[in-house]
Design a protein around this motif. Structure first.
Motif, PDB file in Angstrom:
ATOM      1  N   ARG A 124      71.722  29.639  44.906  1.00  0.00           N
ATOM      2  CA  ARG A 124      71.327  29.876  46.132  1.00  0.00           C
ATOM      3  C   ARG A 124      69.805  30.354  45.793  1.00  0.00           C
ATOM      4  O   ARG A 124      68.813  29.804  46.488  1.00  0.00           O
ATOM      5  N   LEU A 125      69.705  31.308  44.826  1.00  0.00           N
ATOM      6  CA  LEU A 125      68.574  31.548  44.348  1.00  0.00           C
ATOM      7  C   LEU A 125      67.617  30.639  44.052  1.00  0.00           C
ATOM      8  O   LEU A 125      66.368  30.571  44.252  1.00  0.00           O
ATOM      9  N   GLN A 126      68.168  29.808  42.875  1.00  0.00           N
ATOM     10  CA  GLN A 126      67.578  28.575  42.566  1.00  0.00           C
ATOM     11  C   GLN A 126      67.231  27.658  43.686  1.00  0.00           C
ATOM     12  O   GLN A 126      65.891  27.169  43.740  1.00  0.00           O
ATOM     13  N   GLU A 127      67.779  27.411  44.532  1.00  0.00           N
ATOM     14  CA  GLU A 127      67.537  26.625  45.757  1.00  0.00           C
ATOM     15  C   GLU A 127      66.507  27.303  46.639  1.00  0.00           C
ATOM     16  O   GLU A 127      65.546  26.357  46.962  1.00  0.00           O
ATOM     17  N   HIS A 128      66.184  28.600  46.734  1.00  0.00           N
ATOM     18  CA  HIS A 128      65.450  29.201  47.591  1.00  0.00           C
ATOM     19  C   HIS A 128      64.003  28.902  46.794  1.00  0.00           C
ATOM     20  O   HIS A 128      63.157  28.775  47.315  1.00  0.00           O
ATOM     21  N   TYR A 129      64.072  29.130  45.329  1.00  0.00           N
ATOM     22  CA  TYR A 129      62.981  29.067  44.696  1.00  0.00           C
ATOM     23  C   TYR A 129      62.245  27.589  44.762  1.00  0.00           C
ATOM     24  O   TYR A 129      61.184  27.499  45.135  1.00  0.00           O
TER      25      TYR A 129
END
Length: 158
Positions: A124-129
């Protein structure tokens, strides 16, 4: 670093990780959010997030600022042109040296490391990035192609 919720408020409201704590001797009882901040430089590919551990509204006190880089140490060493010491501070989870901290920061760092064991949360953090970087690049392109985007040189004072 810009807060994710400023660019994606609805998504941030749904997907910001929260942690509720009771009875821990090292951290006050309460609900805490891990508020995400990302770099808005379009040409930067740092692949990291700054997580600010904040108490629930209305106070929203900042308890810790944590850097998390999900790539390998080799990636960050290459990105830092061989500076292994700086790369080590970017990879994994660590207290952000330029961010506000509190007496509870180390305890929150350990708690965040535990939360980062959840692969779905890391994805999720990678997708938000990815979303944030795409939006930052689009903003930069709009500024670049806007008529009159270059400012005239400042006039000298006499």
């Amino acid at each position: 670093m810009i807060a994710f919720y400023t660019r994606f408020p609805e998504l941030a409201a749904r997907e910001t990780r929260t942690i509720t704590l009771h009875g821990r001797p090292d951290i006050p009882d309460g609900e805490y959010g891990l508020v995400e901040f990302y770099c808005d430089e379009p040409d930067c590919d740092c692949r990291r997030v700054i997580l600010r551990v904040v108490s629930a509204p209305p106070k929203m006190h900042n308890y810790a600022t944590i850097n998390y880089g999900w790539e390998s140490l080799e990636f960050y060493a290459g990105w830092m042109h061989g500076d292994a010491e700086t790369a080590a501070g970017m990879q994994g989870a660590s207290l952000e040296i330029f961010g506000p901290q509190s007496q509870y920061s180390m305890a929150f760092l350990e708690l965040v490391k535990w939360a980062l064991q959840d692969e779905a949360y890391v994805r999720r953090l990678q997708e938000h990035y990815r979303l944030f970087k795409e939006e930052s690049a689009a903003r930069a392109e709009r500024r670049r192609t806007r008529p009159g985007w270059r400012r005239a040189p400042a006039k000298r004072r006499r």
